[in-house]
Write a protein that holds these residues in place. Structure first.
Motif, PDB file in Angstrom:
ATOM      1  N   ARG A 287       0.856  -1.195   0.000  1.00 48.40           N
ATOM      2  CA  ARG A 287       0.000   0.000   0.000  1.00 48.40           C
ATOM      3  C   ARG A 287       0.885   1.236   0.000  1.00 48.40           C
ATOM      4  O   ARG A 287       2.007   1.203   0.497  1.00 48.40           O
ATOM      5  N   GLU A 288       0.338   2.328  -0.524  1.00 42.59           N
ATOM      6  CA  GLU A 288       1.053   3.591  -0.477  1.00 42.59           C
ATOM      7  C   GLU A 288       0.924   4.203   0.911  1.00 42.59           C
ATOM      8  O   GLU A 288      -0.114   4.082   1.559  1.00 42.59           O
ATOM      9  N   GLY A 293       2.952  11.225   0.281  1.00 43.73           N
ATOM     10  CA  GLY A 293       2.662  11.909  -0.968  1.00 43.73           C
ATOM     11  C   GLY A 293       2.916  13.402  -0.892  1.00 43.73           C
ATOM     12  O   GLY A 293       2.881  14.019   0.171  1.00 43.73           O
TER      13      GLY A 293
END
Length: 428
Positions: A287-288, A293
């Motif tokens: 998963r990110e 981000g």
């Protein structure tokens, strides 16, 4: 007039044939496009770096074959597992939830309900399996919330013949029902895993602080434990027949995740375990990281929260026992740090009205404890863990010491039947 048209037609046809021949001739000997150096080939289009053109194509993700079904990438499918040989024809099947990621990655197996009365794990696996988004997942999550449907349907830890399923892995195709169920589950599900987490709770009216139990002498398992965020990690080699021991032996790093007490649902412990697995999937690249981000154009950058502290590891642990019979009333709670000599609780004899205190023999942290209840002399009441560094934990774990069988021989009265418990009184 007609001779003139025929002559013009012949001229046009000859011109077309000549142009076609020139084009074919040019394809045999290509020339460099404008802007390219002679003999060095074409120039990449503007805005595209040459390494990007030469980068290998993304790994192709194929459907996963499991239980005679195909799970397409980017989808979730709920399957049913039953051990063969007519073992469970009259029972409900075990649900198997498979989230096949759209991108390549490891296969993470989440297993619970090997002991039918440990329902915290059932909810943890159900929530994780149905909550992950397969379209944004790299890899695969296989969730089995209820392995022991016999025990779950009866609210019992054991199988109908009172055998403990978590003492029979990897099992065999002949022998007891426990051995046959263990073998079928190991071959049908576990063999498809790259890493595995087996969820449990305390047993027999005892509760455990959320913690990972693992064999820290195994480098792959040690690395695996680093992905659980700030969860407590306790070195425990495990006993023969445990799922995590059998899985690790065949090259599948596996751990046990303990959380809470049996026969009840505890929202705080469940939420903590779910958060730990979320962190694990980020660590595994499945998963990110939502905090990694960059802000979108026009957005104000938001500082990411601090990373979780390194997982404390409790290598040495011991149970503190009641020295008299009566009613146990605790004065501490799970996770609380205590000092040597601090009062952990008391045992009240309701007949003589005498109170006797239970004191901490060493400083540490309460990582397991019995619920308030009637106890007999010698009952394991409080589980204390001594914190240490990861390096020290690994060194101590690798040091020569008694094998599980030898440890049983030291105090056989603490171990009913054949090596059926771990850590003295703490069943896994």
């Amino acid at each position: 007039m007609r001779p003139l048209l025929r002559g013009l037609t012949r001229t046009l046809l000859a011109t077309a044939v000549a142009l076609a021949a020139a084009g074919a001739h040019a394809q045999d000997y290509p020339i460099d496009p404008p802007g390219a150096e002679p003999g060095k080939g074409p120039v990449p289009p503007a805005g595209i770096a040459l390494p990007e053109l030469l980068a290998p194509a993304p790994e192709l993700v194929t459907p996963l074959a499991l239980l005679d079904r195909l799970v397409v990438p980017g989808t979730r499918l709920q399957l049913e597992w039953r051990p063969g040989g007519g073992i469970s024809n009259a029972e409900i099947p075990s649900p198997v939830i498979v989230a096949r990621g759209a991108k390549a990655g490891p296969v993470l197996c989440l297993v619970a309900g090997i002991h039918g009365d440990e329902i915290n794990g059932v909810e943890i696996v159900r929530r994780l399996s149905h909550g992950v988004d397969p379209t944004r997942l790299s890899g695969t999550v296989i969730g089995v919330p209820i392995v022991n449907v016999f025990g779950y349907s009866r609210g019992s830890r054991y199988l109908p013949d009172r055998r403990d399923l978590n003492r029979h892995f990897p099992g065999s195709r002949s022998g007891s029902i426990a051995s046959r169920i263990a073998n079928a589950f190991f071959q049908d599900i576990v063999r498809h895993c790259d890493v595995l987490v087996d969820f449990h709770t305390g047993s027999f009216d005892r509760s455990n602080l959320p913690q990972v139990r693992a064999d820290l002498t195994n480098p792959d398992v040690l690395e695996f434990t680093r992905g659980f965020g700030a969860t407590v990690v306790l070195h425990s080699p495990g006993n023969r027949g445990m799922l995590r021991v059998a899985a690790t032996k065949v090259g599948i790093p596996a751990v046990t995740f303990e959380a809470g007490a049996p026969t009840r649902l505890e929202p705080a412990e469940i939420a903590q375990a779910v958060a730990a697995i979320d962190r694990l999937m980020i660590k595994l690249g499945m998963r990110e990281d939502p905090n990694a981000g960059l802000p979108l154009p026009g957005e104000t950058p938001v500082l990411a929260p601090e990373a979780p502290e390194p997982a404390p590891i409790f290598l040495d642990s011991r149970w503190v026992r009641a020295n008299s019979g009566g009613l146990l009333i605790s004065d501490v709670s799970l996770g609380q740090r205590v000092l040597a000599g601090q009062r952990l609780g008391k045992v009240i004899d309701p007949v003589s009205n005498v109170e006797r205190y239970i004191l901490a023999p060493v400083p540490g942290r309460v990582i397991g404890m019995a619920q308030n209840q009637a106890v007999l002399p010698g009952y394991a009441a409080f589980h204390l863990g001594t914190e240490t560094s990861e390096q020290q934990a690994v060194q101590e774990a690798a040091a020569p010491g008694p094998t599980p069988a030898e440890a049983v021989a030291e105090d056989p009265e603490d171990r009913p039947e054949a090596v059926d418990v771990e850590d003295g009184e703490d069943y896994e």
